[in-house]
Motif scaffolding. Structure first.
Motif, PDB file in Angstrom:
ATOM      1  N   CYS A 173      41.973  16.679  81.194  1.00  0.00           N
ATOM      2  CA  CYS A 173      41.913  16.578  79.724  1.00  0.00           C
ATOM      3  C   CYS A 173      40.838  17.495  79.146  1.00  0.00           C
ATOM      4  CB  CYS A 173      41.658  15.136  79.305  1.00  0.00           C
ATOM      5  SG  CYS A 173      40.116  14.446  79.919  1.00  0.00           S
ATOM      6  N   THR A 174      40.956  17.730  77.839  1.00  0.00           N
ATOM      7  CA  THR A 174      39.976  18.551  77.137  1.00  0.00           C
ATOM      8  C   THR A 174      38.644  17.815  77.020  1.00  0.00           C
ATOM      9  OG1 THR A 174      41.817  19.335  75.783  1.00  0.00           O
ATOM     10  CG2 THR A 174      39.599  19.903  75.028  1.00  0.00           C
ATOM     11  N   LYS A 175      38.714  16.510  76.718  1.00  0.00           N
ATOM     12  CA  LYS A 175      37.497  15.732  76.440  1.00  0.00           C
ATOM     13  C   LYS A 175      37.765  14.257  76.743  1.00  0.00           C
ATOM     14  CE  LYS A 175      33.288  15.355  74.898  1.00  0.00           C
ATOM     15  NZ  LYS A 175      33.192  14.101  75.638  1.00  0.00           N
ATOM     16  N   VAL A 176      36.810  13.618  77.358  1.00  0.00           N
ATOM     17  CA  VAL A 176      36.887  12.164  77.535  1.00  0.00           C
ATOM     18  C   VAL A 176      36.219  11.507  76.330  1.00  0.00           C
ATOM     19  CG1 VAL A 176      36.139  10.218  78.960  1.00  0.00           C
ATOM     20  CG2 VAL A 176      36.928  12.322  80.055  1.00  0.00           C
ATOM     21  N   ASN A 177      36.893  10.537  75.744  1.00  0.00           N
ATOM     22  CA  ASN A 177      36.295   9.757  74.651  1.00  0.00           C
ATOM     23  C   ASN A 177      35.925   8.381  75.188  1.00  0.00           C
ATOM     24  OD1 ASN A 177      38.152  10.777  71.616  1.00  0.00           O
ATOM     25  ND2 ASN A 177      36.855  11.938  73.013  1.00  0.00           N
ATOM     26  N   ALA A 235      41.541   9.837  77.766  1.00  0.00           N
ATOM     27  CA  ALA A 235      41.694  11.279  77.990  1.00  0.00           C
ATOM     28  C   ALA A 235      42.276  11.906  76.738  1.00  0.00           C
ATOM     29  CB  ALA A 235      42.606  11.524  79.193  1.00  0.00           C
ATOM     30  N   ARG A 236      41.543  12.843  76.154  1.00  0.00           N
ATOM     31  CA  ARG A 236      42.019  13.510  74.943  1.00  0.00           C
ATOM     32  C   ARG A 236      42.361  14.976  75.233  1.00  0.00           C
ATOM     33  NH1 ARG A 236      40.844  11.160  70.226  1.00  0.00           N
ATOM     34  NH2 ARG A 236      42.513  12.551  69.560  1.00  0.00           N
ATOM     35  N   PHE A 237      43.415  15.432  74.575  1.00  0.00           N
ATOM     36  CA  PHE A 237      43.879  16.800  74.752  1.00  0.00           C
ATOM     37  C   PHE A 237      43.918  17.487  73.395  1.00  0.00           C
ATOM     38  CE2 PHE A 237      45.502  14.272  78.190  1.00  0.00           C
ATOM     39  CZ  PHE A 237      45.386  15.084  79.299  1.00  0.00           C
ATOM     40  N   GLU A 238      43.468  18.736  73.372  1.00  0.00           N
ATOM     41  CA  GLU A 238      43.543  19.525  72.149  1.00  0.00           C
ATOM     42  C   GLU A 238      44.994  19.502  71.661  1.00  0.00           C
ATOM     43  OE1 GLU A 238      41.348  23.074  72.706  1.00  0.00           O
ATOM     44  OE2 GLU A 238      41.554  23.691  70.610  1.00  0.00           O
TER      45      GLU A 238
END
Lengths: 137, 137
Positions: free
Chosen positions: A76-80, A97-100
């Protein structure tokens, strides 16, 4: 002395993946994002700072282990990571899991639209298996 | 070896309250909620799990100390803690006092409406003073 019982709404909205030292690790029934939840198995907790210092350290360890595994498995792009609890007061920590370009990007996912249950059970089980493997290694 | 430099947007949107062992403790320039931010003074960090184990423990300690102080000072309904970083990648942790019936309740505050700068400088300074006192005691 009361016993830990999982909140009914948390139970309904997620399924158990495994039990760690302190927390239940659960998968949200929402295929829009790989969305995990850690629930410390301690009764009557609503804020992280109410946990004992040892439990706070355990929670940090488990949250970061799960976050790193989620990043590794999903790319993923960034874990929140979030502990809100405005609706369900039983202490629980989200790891997502966050994705652009995902549906809510770059906003938060809480309260966004309606959950979409997993249709593809193989991809759901595959995610669970890979997470368990990443956590165990 | 690079040096920690605060991200320009985090700097613009918040003011420094004090420096703790690991983190800058900052107040967001948004009077809608008592909204704090912890920024670990380590270069090139985007995820909590990238910090060393010791820094992770320090961050947990500082986050929970600040959360407990915020709860004590504001008497809020719930403390919300979040590490998102979808917009600003420099690692930062939000600690927000939430009240039943506040503008975004019970949803998250990130991305909600427009920030409202503090007009009443006395109440802003009062919040800062009480927080510093609660953290120091």
């Amino acid at each position: 002395m009361s016993r830990f019982e999982l909140d009914a709404r948390l139970e309904r909205d997620s399924e158990l993946i495994t039990v760690l030292g302190l927390c239940q690790l659960r998968l949200l029934k929402d295929s829009r994002w790989p969305w995990l939840m850690l629930v410390p198995q301690r009764p009557s907790m609503t804020e992280i700072f109410e946990l004992t210092p040892l439990d706070q350290a355990l929670l940090t360890f488990e949250t970061n282990m799960v976050g790193a595994a989620l990043k590794q498995v999903t790319g993923c792009t960034k874990v929140n990571i979030g502990a809100l609890g405005n609706i369900v007061r039983q202490l629980h920590i989200h790891v997502i899991a966050r994705f652009e370009g995902d549906p809510a990007w770059p906003g938060p996912i809480w309260g966004f639209g309606q959950s979409v249950p997993y249709q593809d059970q193989k991809s759901r089980q595959d995610l669970i298996d890979k997470l368990v493997e990443a956590i165990s290694s």
